[in-house]
Scaffold this active site. Structure first.
Site, PDB file in Angstrom:
ATOM      1  N   ASP A  82      36.612  31.311  48.906  1.00  0.00           N
ATOM      2  CA  ASP A  82      36.367  32.343  47.894  1.00  0.00           C
ATOM      3  C   ASP A  82      34.901  32.298  47.434  1.00  0.00           C
ATOM      4  OD1 ASP A  82      37.099  34.310  46.008  1.00  0.00           O
ATOM      5  OD2 ASP A  82      37.542  32.807  44.466  1.00  0.00           O
ATOM      6  N   GLY A 181      36.600  35.316  34.664  1.00  0.00           N
ATOM      7  CA  GLY A 181      36.682  34.554  33.410  1.00  0.00           C
ATOM      8  C   GLY A 181      37.396  35.321  32.314  1.00  0.00           C
ATOM      9  N   HIS A 208      39.198  41.243  42.213  1.00  0.00           N
ATOM     10  CA  HIS A 208      38.788  39.941  41.650  1.00  0.00           C
ATOM     11  C   HIS A 208      38.916  40.008  40.129  1.00  0.00           C
ATOM     12  CE1 HIS A 208      36.749  37.632  44.989  1.00  0.00           C
ATOM     13  NE2 HIS A 208      37.116  38.754  45.587  1.00  0.00           N
TER      14      HIS A 208
HETATM   15  P1  13P Z   1      39.595  35.090  37.191  1.00  0.00           P
HETATM   16  O1  13P Z   1      39.100  33.716  36.944  1.00  0.00           O
HETATM   17  O2  13P Z   1      39.077  36.067  36.216  1.00  0.00           O
HETATM   18  O3  13P Z   1      41.070  35.126  37.341  1.00  0.00           O
HETATM   19  O4  13P Z   1      38.982  35.566  38.593  1.00  0.00           O
HETATM   20  C1  13P Z   1      39.420  34.956  39.752  1.00  0.00           C
HETATM   21  C2  13P Z   1      38.680  35.459  40.931  1.00  0.00           C
HETATM   22  O5  13P Z   1      38.351  36.628  41.033  1.00  0.00           O
HETATM   23  C3  13P Z   1      38.394  34.507  42.006  1.00  0.00           C
HETATM   24  O6  13P Z   1      37.590  35.036  42.996  1.00  0.00           O
END
Ligand code: 13P
Length: 291
Positions: A82, A181, A208
């Site tokens: 990721d 976040g 995301h």
């Molecule tokens: P969050 O931490 O906002 O759930 O985002 C996760 C993400 O998009 C990982 O690539």
């Protein structure tokens, strides 16, 4: 058994109108939680690792654990890199057997983003691995990735068409109003934009920053073409809070096999809820494996 690429997993989701949840994992315990929930709900699942996780846990250990898990759990699952920005790291980990990667070159201008992604796609496809890339720029914080609000911009549907055509990328992460976040206020997603992107490109689309996005908004985005939903922050918080609470109640505790149990349980409940939100429950069937 070798791992699946996300192509098999996401094309089926695209055809059947659900999304595959991609949960960010960090260690053995978080991998176990995601797999327990996915197995119990018969859901396909993606175990995602950012560069910080790879640095922390080591790609060899992560791959070995997840390959074994794929053998032991009768559900479609894969290990996904990721938000990796370093092309050499990606190529090295693909050579080790990783079948799904994200090259995040979204900080570069459009033409450079295309060139970087194209290079990774050509390499990855030689190894039967699939590639996700991001067009537009999401805000917020994800490990070492910290994007200021002034640098955020949403995905342009016409650019999305050109980007997919020129890179040969397998899935596209779109910027439609989510951020990584915690949100300061409820995010408003640009569904019209999502619909336009969906009409311009045929590859599965990725959302995301799904932590904190209302359930209904995520489901509406799935109806409009999202096939993979990324979740990290909403798992880390209950996991950590449960450990804090355990130490408050048991200040002399020192056994990880005890204090990690409530953390795993708290995270499990969120993983179950998110699988249901993605409508991927009972979808773990009929995927042809890369044996
Ligand atoms: P969050 O931490 O906002 O759930 O985002 C996760 C993400 O998009 C990982 O690539």
């Amino acid at each position: 058994m070798s791992l699946l690429s996300t192509k098999e997993i996401l094309i089926k989701a695209q055809k059947e109108g659900y999304a595959v949840p991609a949960f960010n994992i960090h260690n053995l315990e978080t991998i176990q939680v995601v797999l327990d929930a996915a197995r119990n709900l018969k859901s396909p699942v993606i175990l995602a690792a950012t560069p910080s996780t790879v640095k922390y846990a080591d790609e060899n250990y992560l791959l070995a654990i997840i390959e074994k898990a794929s053998e032991l759990n009768n559900i479609p699952l894969t290990f996904h890199l990721d938000h990796h920005e370093n092309v050499e790291d990606i190529k090295r980990i693909i050579k080790l057997g990783c079948k799904s990667v994200m090259i995040d070159a979204s900080k570069h201008e459009f033409r450079n983003n295309i060139e970087i992604v194209k290079d990774v796609v050509e390499f990855a496809h030689l190894y039967g691995s699939t590639v996700e890339a991001e067009l537009g720029k999401l805000g917020g914080i994800e490990d070492d990735l910290n994007v200021d609000e002034k640098d955020v911009f949403l995905t342009d549907p016409k650019e999305a068409y050109e980007f997919v055509k020129r890179t040969g990328v397998d899935s596209l992460a779109v910027a439609i109003g989510t951020a990584h976040g915690l949100y300061k206020s409820e995010p408003k997603l640009d569904f019209d934009r999502l619909e336009k992107i969906k009409n311009m490109v045929d590859v599965p689309l990725v959302l995301h920053g799904a932590s904190g996005v209302p359930y209904e908004s995520v489901q509406k985005s799935i109806e409009k073409g999202i096939c993979k939903v990324n979740i990290a922050t909403e798992l880390k918080i209950p996991f950590s809070n449960a450990i804090k609470q355990y130490f408050n109640e048991n200040p002399n505790a020192s056994d990880p096999r005890q204090y990690l149990v409530p953390a795993k349980n708290a995270m499990y409940d969120v993983v179950v809820e998110k699988i249901k939100m993605c409508k991927s429950e009972n979808k773990a069937h009929d995927i042809s494996y890369n044996i």
